[in-house]
Design a protein around this motif. Structure first.
Motif, short mmCIF file in Angstrom:
data_model
loop_
_atom_site.label_atom_id
_atom_site.label_comp_id
_atom_site.label_asym_id
_atom_site.label_seq_id
_atom_site.Cartn_x
_atom_site.Cartn_y
_atom_site.Cartn_z
N HIS A 23 0.82 -1.22 0.00
CA HIS A 23 0.00 0.00 0.00
C HIS A 23 0.86 1.27 0.00
N TYR A 38 -1.24 18.88 -6.35
CA TYR A 38 -2.38 18.26 -5.66
C TYR A 38 -3.43 19.30 -5.23
N LEU A 46 -12.57 17.55 -4.51
CA LEU A 46 -12.88 17.05 -3.16
C LEU A 46 -13.81 18.04 -2.47
N ARG A 49 -15.31 19.83 2.06
CA ARG A 49 -14.32 19.89 3.15
C ARG A 49 -14.51 21.15 4.01
N GLU A 66 -5.38 14.75 11.97
CA GLU A 66 -5.95 14.39 10.67
C GLU A 66 -5.26 13.13 10.18
N GLY A 68 -4.48 10.64 7.26
CA GLY A 68 -4.49 10.74 5.80
C GLY A 68 -4.58 12.21 5.42
N GLY A 70 -2.53 14.24 3.81
CA GLY A 70 -2.01 14.72 2.52
C GLY A 70 -1.10 15.92 2.69
N VAL A 91 -1.09 13.08 9.86
CA VAL A 91 -0.54 11.74 9.65
C VAL A 91 -0.75 11.33 8.20
N ASP A 92 0.30 10.89 7.53
CA ASP A 92 0.15 10.41 6.15
C ASP A 92 1.27 9.41 5.85
N LEU A 93 0.96 8.52 4.90
CA LEU A 93 1.91 7.44 4.57
C LEU A 93 2.73 7.78 3.33
N SER A 94 2.47 8.92 2.70
CA SER A 94 3.21 9.27 1.48
C SER A 94 4.24 10.36 1.78
N GLU A 118 3.32 8.08 8.92
CA GLU A 118 2.88 6.84 9.58
C GLU A 118 1.56 6.35 8.99
N ALA A 120 -2.23 5.33 9.19
CA ALA A 120 -3.39 5.78 9.97
C ALA A 120 -4.01 4.65 10.80
N SER A 137 -9.77 10.33 2.91
CA SER A 137 -8.69 9.36 3.13
C SER A 137 -9.23 7.95 3.38
N ILE A 141 -7.76 3.96 2.19
CA ILE A 141 -7.11 3.08 3.18
C ILE A 141 -7.74 1.70 3.06
C1 LIG Z 1 -7.23 11.94 -1.33
S1 LIG Z 1 -5.93 12.25 -0.21
C2 LIG Z 1 -6.70 13.36 0.96
C3 LIG Z 1 -5.71 14.28 1.61
C4 LIG Z 1 -6.33 15.34 2.52
N1 LIG Z 1 -6.97 14.74 3.63
C5 LIG Z 1 -7.27 16.24 1.76
O1 LIG Z 1 -8.44 16.38 2.15
O2 LIG Z 1 -6.82 16.87 0.78
C6 LIG Z 1 -5.79 10.77 0.74
C7 LIG Z 1 -4.54 10.73 1.58
O3 LIG Z 1 -4.59 9.57 2.42
C8 LIG Z 1 -3.27 9.07 2.53
N2 LIG Z 1 -3.32 7.67 2.99
C9 LIG Z 1 -3.82 6.59 2.34
N3 LIG Z 1 -3.68 5.48 3.09
C10 LIG Z 1 -3.09 5.86 4.25
C11 LIG Z 1 -2.72 5.18 5.44
N4 LIG Z 1 -2.90 3.85 5.58
N5 LIG Z 1 -2.15 5.88 6.43
C12 LIG Z 1 -1.95 7.22 6.31
N6 LIG Z 1 -2.29 7.93 5.21
C13 LIG Z 1 -2.86 7.26 4.19
C14 LIG Z 1 -2.70 9.27 1.14
O4 LIG Z 1 -1.29 9.24 1.12
C15 LIG Z 1 -3.26 10.64 0.77
O5 LIG Z 1 -2.39 11.67 1.12
#
Ligand SMILES: C[S@@+](CC[C@H](N)C(=O)[O-])C[C@H]1O[C@@H](n2cnc3c(N)ncnc32)[C@H](O)[C@@H]1O
Length: 241
Positions: A23, A38, A46, A49, A66, A68, A70, A91-94, A118, A120, A137, A141
């Motif tokens: 993932h 982005y 989106l 929000r 927050e 995920g 981003g 918190v985000d994984l990217s 990290e 989520a 997010s 996930i």
């Molecule tokens: C569509 S983006 C939304 C970003 C932000 N929340 C926004 O509203 O613009 C989804 C985000 O979730 C993150 N994400 C996906 N799986 C994740 C996980 N397991 N842990 C942390 N972040 C995750 C992605 O890297 C991405 O940055």
């Protein structure tokens, strides 16, 4: 952003090949080339929000997370209210997305915001949270139920969970909720899947099951003019005492 660059991003979304062995790799492959653009492209995609964030009560000295997060763009939507919050954890994984969030924090001189590279589903903050936000997010996930379970674990009793995301209805929705037609229930999940986004009929049930709902609204957003629309919901609930 120029129309040409916007068009390039949209082409990348359409042509994405979902590469990677796990993932985290798939996310980074997806975002590495579009993290810079982005905010501009997603501001048109989106929806809901700002409306959701406006409904979250900001309590002085509270802790927000927050999951995920981003690029951290949702913090902009808080406006001056951000100063009331004691600490915000993003918190985000990217790594590419976190990097943009870090640049934003530095340029805004926000001293009450920390980023965490990290997962989520496993993140543990130093103190329990007053507010947890999932903004588009959960659909990205794979173990979304584990992410909601983790949110419940790290939220203080009475704390607020706020979610905005795409979804599709069940064939027979309960509670008077909106029923989407066959085309929507079939095409929306398939159209999004290549980008790692999985609109799901069960998110709203799980959220209503594990939190005391205080706000729930269902909407439809137009993504590519009249050609492609996608349903999304907003949910606010509390962790029962
Ligand atoms: C569509 S983006 C939304 C970003 C932000 N929340 C926004 O509203 O613009 C989804 C985000 O979730 C993150 N994400 C996906 N799986 C994740 C996980 N397991 N842990 C942390 N972040 C995750 C992605 O890297 C991405 O940055």
């Amino acid at each position: 952003m120029s129309p040409l660059n916007r068009m390039k991003t949209i082409c990348r979304l359409i042509a994405n090949r979902d590469r990677g062995d796990n993932h985290a790799e798939r996310l980074e492959n997806f975002y590495a080339r579009q993290a810079e653009s982005y905010d501009d492209t997603r501001s048109r995609m989106l929806h809901g929000r700002q409306g959701l964030i406006d409904l979250i009560p900001v309590v002085k000295n509270s802790v927000w997370i927050e999951l995920g997060a981003g690029t951290g763009s949702n913090l902009e939507l808080l406006g001056d209210r951000i100063d009331e919050i004691q600490h915000l954890h993003l918190v985000d994984l990217s790594p590419s997305m976190i990097q943009i969030a870090q640049k934003r924090i530095k340029s805004r001189n926000w001293r009450n915001v920390t980023t965490h590279l990290e997962d989520a589903t496993k993140f543990s903050p130093p103190t329990s949270a007053d507010v947890i936000l999932f903004s588009y997010s959960l659909t990205m996930i794979p173990n979304w139920f584990a992410a909601i379970d983790n949110a419940r674990r790290i939220l203080r009793p009475g704390g607020v969970i706020a979610v905005v995301d795409y979804y599709v209805s069940r064939y027979r929705p309960d509670n008077g909720w909106v029923r989407h037609d066959w085309a929507c229930r079939t095409f929306a999940p398939n159209a999004f899947a290549k980008n790692g986004v999985h609109p799901n009929p069960d998110h709203i049930y799980y959220l209503h099951e594990y939190f005391q709902p205080s706000y729930f609204a269902e909407h439809v957003s137009k993504l590519l003019g009249p050609f492609f629309s996608a349903p999304y919901y907003q949910f606010i609930g509390n962790k029962s005492g």
